[in-house]
Design a protein around this motif. Structure first.
Motif, short mmCIF file in Angstrom:
data_model
loop_
_atom_site.label_atom_id
_atom_site.label_comp_id
_atom_site.label_asym_id
_atom_site.label_seq_id
_atom_site.Cartn_x
_atom_site.Cartn_y
_atom_site.Cartn_z
N PRO A 1 0.81 -1.22 0.00
CA PRO A 1 0.00 0.00 0.00
C PRO A 1 0.84 1.28 0.00
CG PRO A 1 -0.83 -1.57 1.61
CD PRO A 1 0.47 -2.11 1.13
N GLY A 2 0.42 2.21 -0.83
CA GLY A 2 1.02 3.54 -0.83
C GLY A 2 2.41 3.63 -1.41
N GLY B 1 10.16 1.32 -7.17
CA GLY B 1 11.48 1.53 -6.59
C GLY B 1 11.47 1.71 -5.08
N PHE B 2 10.39 1.33 -4.42
CA PHE B 2 10.19 1.67 -3.01
C PHE B 2 11.23 1.07 -2.06
CE2 PHE B 2 7.42 -2.03 -3.80
CZ PHE B 2 7.82 -2.90 -2.81
N THR B 3 11.95 0.02 -2.48
CA THR B 3 12.95 -0.58 -1.60
C THR B 3 14.28 0.17 -1.60
OG1 THR B 3 13.72 -2.06 -3.35
CG2 THR B 3 12.00 -2.91 -1.87
N MET B 4 14.47 1.08 -2.54
CA MET B 4 15.79 1.68 -2.75
C MET B 4 15.91 3.01 -2.03
SD MET B 4 17.43 -0.52 -4.47
CE MET B 4 16.74 -2.15 -4.74
N SER B 5 16.73 3.04 -0.98
CA SER B 5 16.81 4.23 -0.12
C SER B 5 17.54 5.40 -0.76
CB SER B 5 17.50 3.86 1.20
OG SER B 5 18.83 3.43 0.97
N ASP B 6 18.16 5.19 -1.92
CA ASP B 6 18.84 6.29 -2.60
C ASP B 6 17.99 6.90 -3.71
OD1 ASP B 6 18.99 4.15 -4.36
OD2 ASP B 6 21.14 4.39 -4.78
N THR B 7 16.67 6.65 -3.68
CA THR B 7 15.76 7.23 -4.68
C THR B 7 14.61 7.95 -3.98
OG1 THR B 7 14.21 5.37 -4.87
CG2 THR B 7 16.24 5.22 -6.15
N ASP B 8 13.94 8.82 -4.74
CA ASP B 8 12.78 9.52 -4.21
C ASP B 8 11.61 8.58 -3.93
OD1 ASP B 8 14.14 11.90 -4.33
OD2 ASP B 8 13.07 12.70 -6.08
N ALA C 1 8.45 1.84 5.17
CA ALA C 1 7.50 0.79 5.51
C ALA C 1 7.47 -0.27 4.42
CB ALA C 1 6.11 1.38 5.72
N GLY C 2 7.57 0.16 3.16
CA GLY C 2 7.61 -0.79 2.06
C GLY C 2 8.84 -1.67 2.11
N LEU C 3 10.00 -1.08 2.45
CA LEU C 3 11.22 -1.87 2.57
C LEU C 3 11.07 -2.90 3.69
CD1 LEU C 3 14.19 -2.48 1.91
CD2 LEU C 3 14.81 -0.69 3.54
N GLN C 4 10.52 -2.50 4.83
CA GLN C 4 10.34 -3.44 5.93
C GLN C 4 9.37 -4.55 5.56
OE1 GLN C 4 12.13 -3.58 8.84
NE2 GLN C 4 11.12 -5.59 8.90
N HIS C 5 8.29 -4.18 4.86
CA HIS C 5 7.32 -5.17 4.38
C HIS C 5 8.03 -6.20 3.50
CE1 HIS C 5 2.94 -5.70 2.71
NE2 HIS C 5 3.47 -6.84 3.05
N HIS C 6 8.93 -5.72 2.66
CA HIS C 6 9.72 -6.60 1.79
C HIS C 6 10.54 -7.60 2.61
CE1 HIS C 6 14.14 -6.41 1.06
NE2 HIS C 6 13.90 -6.93 -0.13
N TRP C 7 11.22 -7.13 3.67
CA TRP C 7 11.97 -8.05 4.52
C TRP C 7 11.04 -9.02 5.24
CZ3 TRP C 7 16.58 -8.53 3.06
CH2 TRP C 7 17.43 -7.45 2.79
N ASP C 8 9.87 -8.53 5.67
CA ASP C 8 8.92 -9.37 6.37
C ASP C 8 8.38 -10.50 5.50
OD1 ASP C 8 9.23 -7.77 8.60
OD2 ASP C 8 7.37 -6.64 8.28
#
Length: 244
Positions: free
Chosen positions: A207-208, A212-219, A224-231
């Protein structure tokens, strides 16, 4: 945590790669991590180290090696919207040249190299990939059912090859889609195709999120999306890879 910069022999040359693995010696389940189109850079190295900290040997190949070693193109520390058009103007010819035939030739080399490392345990490996890397991971899993046990693909065009591209996929898979990439209707259709192909899977829109939501060097980065990915990714690997 130990890390290495490696050279992978392929049919077309040598691909540079980054590897991370746990401290303390021993052998660990292998994971092949395909980066997004921006390639190996600090954020991918950090993600590889994070995954390795959970007990895996993680290999991140430069799949654009035919065009040179990492970094294949110059990247700023932060890939903001103002620079993306110029970067994609450089990247798109490389992506277009990276045919399915090349992907499968490289996959054979990457998997063989990964499983030959002295720190990697015997048995099937896991795959994960981001953006175009998720599509490469899918194609690798379809081509090597006996050598791969798990697939995680995130903000990836996993439906790009159509229903035929999912047939033969025998691994357990998770697809994490950006909300900006997939409509609920398209998700229903993709999941119907996965069911028809007999694929054990979870496939959901985060959601939301933006592409590219996992990449911390992008806008597009979404913590939360990155954590969801690890989960989703860590339990998947834990279920499917021995000793993970």
């Amino acid at each position: 945590m130990p890390t290495k910069t490696l050279q992978i022999p392929t049919a077309d040359g040598r691909a540079d790669a980054f590897a991370a693995f746990p401290d303390g010696g021993g052998r660990h389940p292998g994971v092949l991590m395909y980066p997004d189109g921006f390639g190996i850079r600090p954020v991918l190295r950090e993600m590889a180290r994070e995954l390795a900290g959970h007990g895996y040997y993680v290999l991140v190949p430069n799949f654009f090696y035919r065009h040179g070693p990492t970094p294949v193109i110059d990247l700023p520390a932060h890939i903001g919207e103002e620079v993306r058009p110029a970067i994609f103007a450089e990247l798109m010819p490389l992506i277009q040249e990276h045919t399915a035939e090349r992907v499968l030739r490289d996959a054979e080399a990457f998997l063989g190299f990964l499983t030959a490392q002295p720190e990697v345990a015997a048995g099937p490996v896991g795959l994960t990939g981001y953006c175009i890397g998720g599509l490469l991971a899918l194609r690798t899993a379809v081509a090597h059912p006996g050598r791969v046990a798990a697939l995680g693909a995130f903000h990836a065009p996993v439906g790009a090859d159509g229903p035929d591209g999912l047939r033969g996929l025998t691994v357990e898979a998770h697809f994490g889609h950006a909300a900006s990439d997939v409509t609920p209707e398209a998700l229903v259709e993709l999941n119907r195709d996965l069911d028809a192909a007999g694929v054990g899977h979870t496939s959901e829109i985060y959601p939301g999120t933006e592409h590219g939501f996992t990449m911390s060097d992008t806008d597009a980065f979404d913590p939360a999306g990155l954590q969801h990915h690890w989960d989703r990714l860590l339990p998947l690997l834990g279920r499917t890879l021995a000793d993970g």
